[in-house]
Design an enzyme around this catalytic site. Structure first.
Site, short mmCIF file in Angstrom:
data_model
loop_
_atom_site.label_atom_id
_atom_site.label_comp_id
_atom_site.label_asym_id
_atom_site.label_seq_id
_atom_site.Cartn_x
_atom_site.Cartn_y
_atom_site.Cartn_z
N ARG A 229 1.09 -1.21 -0.05
CA ARG A 229 -0.09 -0.13 0.50
C ARG A 229 1.37 1.03 0.58
O ARG A 229 1.50 1.74 1.17
CB ARG A 229 -1.15 -0.48 1.45
CG ARG A 229 -1.90 -0.97 1.24
CD ARG A 229 -2.55 -1.21 2.51
NE ARG A 229 -3.58 0.22 2.14
CZ ARG A 229 -4.78 0.93 2.84
NH1 ARG A 229 -5.49 -0.93 3.65
NH2 ARG A 229 -5.57 1.63 2.61
N ASP A 313 -9.95 -0.74 -19.42
CA ASP A 313 -10.38 -0.45 -17.40
C ASP A 313 -10.00 0.34 -17.10
O ASP A 313 -9.86 1.00 -15.72
CB ASP A 313 -10.43 -1.90 -16.91
CG ASP A 313 -11.96 -1.78 -15.88
OD1 ASP A 313 -12.78 -0.83 -16.53
OD2 ASP A 313 -11.69 -2.04 -14.88
#
Length: 444
Positions: A229, A313
């Site tokens: 992260r 996408d």
């Protein structure tokens, strides 16, 4: 109903819902406003509330906080596990708000909370994880120990975990925070080996100079991705949470507007382009970026890379921004996929955000790129140069990178399919790049 919004132990403000009017409000705390390094949560939620109507302010607040929630089946599972309607924003934030994307921790304020949740950390073994991955048809992957372990937007199965000394933990409350996202392959048979796909595209991005999240592929024996992260920073005192928002939050758009054509590609609605788009994102940097020139170049490279890997996408929620007292800046890339290898009924082969007026990644022309340059305030020669350089880098780097990916046990069939797409897209880009600056301005 009031919720406290804080980051790293500091109260930023209060989110409230008036039950009678149905209007939301967000007010920054006196403590936060007194800080020298204060900053707004988003460009559409300024520190000093603008002269908006209560309805307009409510819409901005609702859209910002809704974008923190998961989507699709994960949202259904979260609502069911906590026995709240999936349209109940406050209820879902109470359940999921302690581990969101970025720095924010959301909870009931002290006057409403019956108790303060205790910090908890429990070991997640690879054996247990493997069993749960295989049990997904019958058991929601986001729910563990009766709690939803996901408050990260997106449709793919994923959980947030803390990695320490090679061990994985599910964590709750206090100073504990996750450091990684873990993704298995999708259940749908047509999307198998997506872990290898994303692993390859993310590693390729880093190899050609596109900042991307650190990622690795492991087998337990099921293939899983571990994504570090970038909104977490490990320090000697613990884990700091960094404030980070996605493109829809930055633009003040709801989650349903993450595609440029939010109502679909059908004949009667394809002309409506009110959602997230490249011109809107580039314009954002002109208004609030801490480093507009660098960010605009980084966004251009992000855009070019999506077309060359065939990622249809790449929508408004698939890119993020850091915000601090200096302004907004582009965060590392994530969710990079070669979608063209799933063309057909699996994933749409239409671009989420157009290049100029063209949503077909297979038929981009010099005119499309030149029009995009005009709409986004870019120099056509810069676009031409970056397109050529990126295509040449990919063609040069891929063969050796493919060997390393195979060594990490990435799926060979998937790598070959990606290679075919890269060759096709890069060769096409090289064939048109020199003509981009030659497009007559009268045509644009």
């Amino acid at each position: 109903m009031k919720l406290t919004v804080q980051a790293n132990g500091i109260c930023i403000g209060c989110l409230s819902l008036d039950a009678l009017s149905g209007l939301y409000a967000f007010d920054y705390s006196v403590e936060w406003l007194a800080k020298e390094q204060r900053f707004p949560l988003s460009p559409v939620l300024p520190l000093v509330r603008q002269s908006l109507s209560a309805e307009q302010h409510s819409a901005h607040v609702r859209q910002f906080f809704q974008n923190l929630l998961p989507e699709g089946q994960a949202l259904d599972d979260a609502a069911q596990a906590n026995k709240v309607s999936k349209s109940n924003l406050i209820g879902l934030l109470v359940a999921l708000g302690r581990e969101t994307a970025g720095a924010l921790e959301i909870s009931l304020d002290d006057s409403q909370a019956l108790s303060t949740p205790l910090a908890a950390k429990r070991l997640l073994t690879r054996e247990e994880l493997s069993q749960r991955i295989r049990s997904r048809p019958d058991l929601a992957f986001s729910v563990w120990d009766g709690k939803v372990r996901l408050s990260i937007a997106g449709y793919q199965d994923k959980i947030a975990l803390l990695e320490e000394n090679g061990l994985w933990f599910l964590v709750d409350g206090g100073s504990l925070a996750s450091t990684h996202l873990l993704k298995p392959d999708p259940i749908r048979s047509g999307l198998q080996h997506m872990t290898s796909n994303e692993f390859a595209c993310m590693r390729l991005a880093r190899a050609v100079g596109v900042a991307a999240a650190d990622i690795r592929l492991e087998h337990i024996p099921d293939p899983v991705l571990l994504i570090r992260r970038f909104d977490r920073r490990i320090t000697t005192e613990g884990i700091d949470r960094l404030h980070c928002i996605d493109g829809c939050q930055a633009l003040g758009l709801g989650v349903s507007m993450k595609y440029e054509r939010p109502y679909g590609d059908g004949r009667d609605v394809q002309h409506i382009r009110d959602g997230a788009s490249l011109p809107k994102l580039f314009a954002l940097f002109d208004r609030v970026s801490a480093q507009p020139t660098a960010d605009r170049l980084a966004l251009l490279r992000w855009t070019i890379f999506q077309t060359l890997i065939g990622n249809t996408d790449a929508h408004g929620k698939n890119l993020s921004f850091f915000i601090d007292a200096g302004g907004i800046r582009l965060a590392p890339a994530y969710d990079l996929l070669c979608c063209l290898i799933y063309s057909g009924d699996q994933i749409s082969d239409t671009l989420s955000m157009a290049i100029g007026d063209n949503f077909d990644v297979l038929s981009l022309t010099p005119y499309d790129w030149a029009l995009m340059a005009v709409e986004c305030g870019l120099n056509a020669r810069l676009v031409s140069r970056e397109l050529k350089q990126m295509a040449n880098k990919i063609l040069k780097i891929w063969p050796e990178l493919k060997v390393h990916l195979a060594t990490a046990n990435a799926d060979d069939v998937t790598l070959k399919a990606i290679e075919a797409t890269l060759n096709q897209q890069c060769q096409h880009a090289l064939s048109i790049a020199d003509n981009i600056p030659k497009v007559s301005k009268e045509l644009l």
